[in-house]
Scaffold this motif. Structure first.
Motif, PDB file in Angstrom:
ATOM      1  N   LEU A 261      -4.003  24.028  29.302  1.00 31.05           N
ATOM      2  CA  LEU A 261      -2.764  23.411  29.776  1.00 31.05           C
ATOM      3  C   LEU A 261      -1.798  23.284  28.601  1.00 31.05           C
ATOM      4  O   LEU A 261      -2.057  22.535  27.663  1.00 31.05           O
ATOM      5  CB  LEU A 261      -3.065  22.044  30.387  1.00 31.05           C
ATOM      6  CG  LEU A 261      -4.194  22.019  31.440  1.00 31.05           C
ATOM      7  CD1 LEU A 261      -4.537  20.591  31.826  1.00 31.05           C
ATOM      8  CD2 LEU A 261      -3.789  22.834  32.669  1.00 31.05           C
TER       9      LEU A 261
ATOM     10  N   HIS B 295       2.628  14.604  30.343  1.00 30.82           N
ATOM     11  CA  HIS B 295       1.466  14.091  31.075  1.00 30.82           C
ATOM     12  C   HIS B 295       1.207  14.866  32.364  1.00 30.82           C
ATOM     13  O   HIS B 295       0.063  14.995  32.793  1.00 30.82           O
ATOM     14  CB  HIS B 295       1.633  12.590  31.379  1.00 30.82           C
ATOM     15  CG  HIS B 295       2.907  12.244  32.077  1.00 30.82           C
ATOM     16  ND1 HIS B 295       4.004  11.736  31.408  1.00 30.82           N
ATOM     17  CD2 HIS B 295       3.270  12.337  33.371  1.00 30.82           C
ATOM     18  CE1 HIS B 295       4.983  11.512  32.272  1.00 30.82           C
ATOM     19  NE2 HIS B 295       4.562  11.873  33.465  1.00 30.82           N
TER      20      HIS B 295
ATOM     21  N   HIS C 130      -0.232  18.311  31.289  1.00 33.64           N
ATOM     22  CA  HIS C 130      -1.582  18.146  30.749  1.00 33.64           C
ATOM     23  C   HIS C 130      -2.542  17.489  31.745  1.00 33.64           C
ATOM     24  O   HIS C 130      -3.723  17.296  31.440  1.00 33.64           O
ATOM     25  CB  HIS C 130      -1.544  17.298  29.479  1.00 33.64           C
ATOM     26  CG  HIS C 130      -1.154  18.067  28.262  1.00 33.64           C
ATOM     27  ND1 HIS C 130      -0.918  17.462  27.039  1.00 33.64           N
ATOM     28  CD2 HIS C 130      -0.971  19.402  28.056  1.00 33.64           C
ATOM     29  CE1 HIS C 130      -0.594  18.392  26.147  1.00 33.64           C
ATOM     30  NE2 HIS C 130      -0.616  19.558  26.739  1.00 33.64           N
TER      31      HIS C 130
ATOM     32  N   GLN D  41      -2.632  14.353  32.744  1.00 35.26           N
ATOM     33  CA  GLN D  41      -3.078  13.095  32.152  1.00 35.26           C
ATOM     34  C   GLN D  41      -2.364  11.930  32.826  1.00 35.26           C
ATOM     35  O   GLN D  41      -1.310  12.101  33.445  1.00 35.26           O
ATOM     36  CB  GLN D  41      -2.789  13.084  30.649  1.00 35.26           C
ATOM     37  CG  GLN D  41      -3.624  14.077  29.855  1.00 35.26           C
ATOM     38  CD  GLN D  41      -3.283  14.070  28.377  1.00 35.26           C
ATOM     39  OE1 GLN D  41      -2.114  14.100  28.004  1.00 35.26           O
ATOM     40  NE2 GLN D  41      -4.299  14.054  27.525  1.00 35.26           N
TER      41      GLN D  41
ATOM     42  N   VAL E 206     -11.637  21.938  29.316  1.00 34.83           N
ATOM     43  CA  VAL E 206     -10.192  21.740  29.443  1.00 34.83           C
ATOM     44  C   VAL E 206      -9.587  21.639  28.048  1.00 34.83           C
ATOM     45  O   VAL E 206     -10.012  20.805  27.239  1.00 34.83           O
ATOM     46  CB  VAL E 206      -9.861  20.472  30.253  1.00 34.83           C
ATOM     47  CG1 VAL E 206      -8.350  20.264  30.324  1.00 34.83           C
ATOM     48  CG2 VAL E 206     -10.451  20.571  31.656  1.00 34.83           C
TER      49      VAL E 206
ATOM     50  N   ARG F 127      -5.977  21.192  25.982  1.00 32.54           N
ATOM     51  CA  ARG F 127      -4.573  20.804  26.100  1.00 32.54           C
ATOM     52  C   ARG F 127      -3.841  21.146  24.805  1.00 32.54           C
ATOM     53  O   ARG F 127      -4.239  20.699  23.733  1.00 32.54           O
ATOM     54  CB  ARG F 127      -4.447  19.317  26.406  1.00 32.54           C
ATOM     55  CG  ARG F 127      -5.038  18.921  27.766  1.00 32.54           C
ATOM     56  CD  ARG F 127      -4.891  17.425  28.019  1.00 32.54           C
ATOM     57  NE  ARG F 127      -5.284  17.038  29.362  1.00 32.54           N
ATOM     58  CZ  ARG F 127      -6.511  16.664  29.704  1.00 32.54           C
ATOM     59  NH1 ARG F 127      -7.463  16.615  28.784  1.00 32.54           N
ATOM     60  NH2 ARG F 127      -6.780  16.319  30.958  1.00 32.54           N
TER      61      ARG F 127
ATOM     62  N   THR G 125      -0.028  21.276  22.799  1.00 32.90           N
ATOM     63  CA  THR G 125       1.355  20.791  22.764  1.00 32.90           C
ATOM     64  C   THR G 125       2.118  21.618  21.734  1.00 32.90           C
ATOM     65  O   THR G 125       1.743  21.640  20.558  1.00 32.90           O
ATOM     66  CB  THR G 125       1.417  19.302  22.384  1.00 32.90           C
ATOM     67  OG1 THR G 125       0.626  18.548  23.312  1.00 32.90           O
ATOM     68  CG2 THR G 125       2.855  18.802  22.443  1.00 32.90           C
TER      69      THR G 125
END
Length: 201
Positions: A98, A110, A113, A115, A156, A158, A160
């Motif tokens: 993600l 969020h 991701h 979240q 998973v 993530r 950024t």
């Protein structure tokens, strides 16, 4: 990636998709999304973009924006994005990657991701509770697989990404540049592909 949700709305499409691809389920390996609104666009960090979306929805009907805000149905559990979150799928992949950007004001980190943000935890159940349910709907099957000795499990990841934009770039100021750069910047796409090569081979 999100695309236009109406593509997957018709029963005929979903039935054809299931029949056509179910036999390839064992071949599914890596799933990557780039700044995708998995949980809609609630709790956006940019008041400017949030206000702009609200204005557009007041001036003209926008099915996509209504779906992203979960206002396309009178009841939130009936909203398209919520129902989509209940559909199984991510747990069939070995890796789920993600990708999000803090500079992207169009898609909250969020949501990209999957979240649960702090505002959702303290919001009223009608809004925050629905958001939390959507995140759990998507991630619970993955967590359940971790305890299945017959399953390889799903990892998973993530990511950024932050980029450098010109300070005079209006798109960068409103948070659009980071959003479209995911697809319109070949060097960025190549960087992602090479960086994630081990997860895709």
């Amino acid at each position: 990636m999100l695309g236009h949700p109406s593509i997957a709305r018709t029963p005929a499409y979903r039935y054809t998709f299931f029949i056509s691809f179910s036999r390839f389920r064992s071949k599914l390996h890596t799933f990557i999304t780039l700044s995708s609104s998995h949980c809609g666009n609630k709790y956006m960090t940019s008041a400017l973009v949030s206000g702009g979306m609200w204005a557009i929805m007041q001036l003209q009907k926008s099915t996509l924006l209504e779906e992203l805000q979960l206002t396309d149905k009178p009841s939130r559990p009936d909203a398209f994005i919520y129902k989509l979150s209940a559909e199984k799928g991510l747990e069939h992949f070995r890796f789920v990657i993600l990708v999000a950007s803090r500079q992207d004001s169009y898609v909250p980190v969020h949501s990209a991701h999957i979240q649960i943000p702090r505002p959702a935890e303290i919001d009223n159940p009608a809004d925050g509770g629905i958001y939390i349910d959507m995140a759990r709907n998507m991630l619970s099957p993955i967590m359940k697989n971790q305890y299945d000795h017959l399953s390889k499990g799903t990892t998973v990841i993530r990511l950024t990404l932050d980029q450098k934009f010109s300070s005079r770039n209006v798109d960068a100021w409103i948070g659009r540049a980071a959003h479209v750069a995911m697809l319109e910047t070949p060097s960025l796409v190549m960087l992602l592909l090479f960086s994630l090569y081990d997860f895709m081979r």
